[in-house]
Design a protein around this motif. Structure first.
Motif, short mmCIF file in Angstrom:
data_model
loop_
_atom_site.label_atom_id
_atom_site.label_comp_id
_atom_site.label_asym_id
_atom_site.label_seq_id
_atom_site.Cartn_x
_atom_site.Cartn_y
_atom_site.Cartn_z
N VAL A 18 11.48 -26.99 -15.57
CA VAL A 18 11.20 -26.04 -15.13
C VAL A 18 12.28 -24.95 -15.41
CG1 VAL A 18 11.05 -24.77 -12.69
CG2 VAL A 18 10.29 -26.99 -13.00
N SER A 19 13.57 -25.32 -15.53
CA SER A 19 14.53 -24.38 -15.76
C SER A 19 14.75 -23.86 -17.28
CB SER A 19 16.13 -24.78 -15.43
OG SER A 19 16.21 -25.89 -16.01
N VAL A 20 14.23 -24.81 -18.23
CA VAL A 20 14.45 -24.38 -19.54
C VAL A 20 13.23 -23.82 -20.25
CG1 VAL A 20 16.12 -26.28 -20.09
CG2 VAL A 20 13.66 -26.91 -20.76
N CYS A 21 12.11 -23.87 -19.55
CA CYS A 21 10.57 -23.47 -19.95
C CYS A 21 10.72 -21.80 -19.87
CB CYS A 21 9.65 -23.89 -19.16
SG CYS A 21 7.92 -23.36 -20.08
N PRO A 22 10.58 -21.19 -21.02
CA PRO A 22 10.84 -19.85 -20.89
C PRO A 22 9.16 -19.24 -20.41
CG PRO A 22 10.47 -20.35 -23.23
CD PRO A 22 10.37 -21.61 -22.40
N SER A 23 8.21 -20.20 -20.50
CA SER A 23 6.97 -19.70 -20.16
C SER A 23 6.40 -19.94 -18.67
CB SER A 23 5.99 -20.14 -21.23
OG SER A 23 6.40 -19.61 -22.41
N GLY A 24 7.06 -20.61 -17.98
CA GLY A 24 6.49 -20.93 -16.57
C GLY A 24 5.63 -22.09 -16.48
N VAL A 25 5.53 -22.86 -17.54
CA VAL A 25 4.66 -24.15 -17.65
C VAL A 25 4.55 -24.95 -16.19
CG1 VAL A 25 3.70 -26.00 -19.00
CG2 VAL A 25 4.09 -23.73 -20.11
N PHE A 26 5.71 -25.18 -15.94
CA PHE A 26 5.98 -26.19 -15.12
C PHE A 26 6.37 -25.73 -13.57
CE2 PHE A 26 7.35 -27.64 -19.04
CZ PHE A 26 6.56 -28.98 -19.19
N GLU A 27 5.64 -26.72 -12.60
CA GLU A 27 6.33 -26.37 -11.18
C GLU A 27 6.66 -28.01 -10.74
OE1 GLU A 27 3.67 -24.23 -8.52
OE2 GLU A 27 3.75 -22.62 -9.77
N MET A 28 7.48 -27.86 -9.72
CA MET A 28 7.77 -29.23 -9.01
C MET A 28 6.96 -29.29 -7.82
SD MET A 28 9.89 -30.36 -11.08
CE MET A 28 10.56 -31.95 -10.32
N LYS A 29 6.23 -30.46 -7.83
CA LYS A 29 5.37 -30.47 -6.51
C LYS A 29 5.52 -32.14 -6.12
CE LYS A 29 1.99 -27.10 -7.78
NZ LYS A 29 0.56 -26.79 -7.63
N GLU A 30 5.22 -32.13 -4.66
CA GLU A 30 5.13 -33.76 -4.25
C GLU A 30 3.76 -34.00 -4.42
OE1 GLU A 30 6.09 -36.11 0.05
OE2 GLU A 30 7.25 -34.38 -0.59
N LEU A 31 3.56 -35.22 -5.24
CA LEU A 31 2.40 -35.76 -5.48
C LEU A 31 2.08 -37.04 -4.62
CD1 LEU A 31 2.54 -36.03 -9.22
CD2 LEU A 31 1.64 -34.26 -7.71
N PRO A 32 0.70 -37.32 -4.19
CA PRO A 32 0.45 -38.13 -3.00
C PRO A 32 0.94 -39.65 -3.52
CG PRO A 32 -1.23 -36.85 -3.56
CD PRO A 32 -0.39 -36.45 -4.46
N GLU A 33 1.01 -39.89 -5.00
CA GLU A 33 1.16 -41.19 -5.38
C GLU A 33 2.81 -41.69 -5.53
OE1 GLU A 33 -0.48 -38.96 -9.07
OE2 GLU A 33 -0.63 -38.77 -6.80
N TYR A 34 3.52 -40.42 -5.30
CA TYR A 34 4.96 -40.72 -5.14
C TYR A 34 5.47 -39.82 -4.00
CZ TYR A 34 4.28 -41.70 -10.01
OH TYR A 34 3.90 -42.46 -11.15
N PRO A 35 5.33 -40.39 -2.76
CA PRO A 35 5.96 -39.57 -1.72
C PRO A 35 7.24 -39.53 -1.32
CG PRO A 35 4.80 -41.83 -1.15
CD PRO A 35 4.53 -41.69 -2.38
#
Length: 67
Positions: A18-35
């Protein structure tokens, strides 16, 4: 077309992508399979400029960028 993928089993949630991507490709999210854990999720694949910063900086090699 560029395709960015994250192996959520390998992702440790450190948010480096998230911090190194200059284009905003990623976000951090909580996924159901990894509570209780946040994982990197590709939210803007079309913005990827193939700089490969995410691939080179990910300590768990969880990210793949292909054409």
């Amino acid at each position: 077309m560029v395709k960015v993928t994250v192996d959520h089993a390998k992702c440790n949630g450190d948010e480096i992508c998230v911090s190194v991507c200059p284009s905003g490709v990623f976000e951090m999210k909580e996924l159901p399979e990894y509570p209780g854990q946040k994982k990197a999720v590709v939210v803007n694949n079309d913005a990827c400029i193939m700089c490969m910063a995410c691939v080179s900086q990910c300590p768990t090699q969880a990210i793949t960028v292909t054409e």
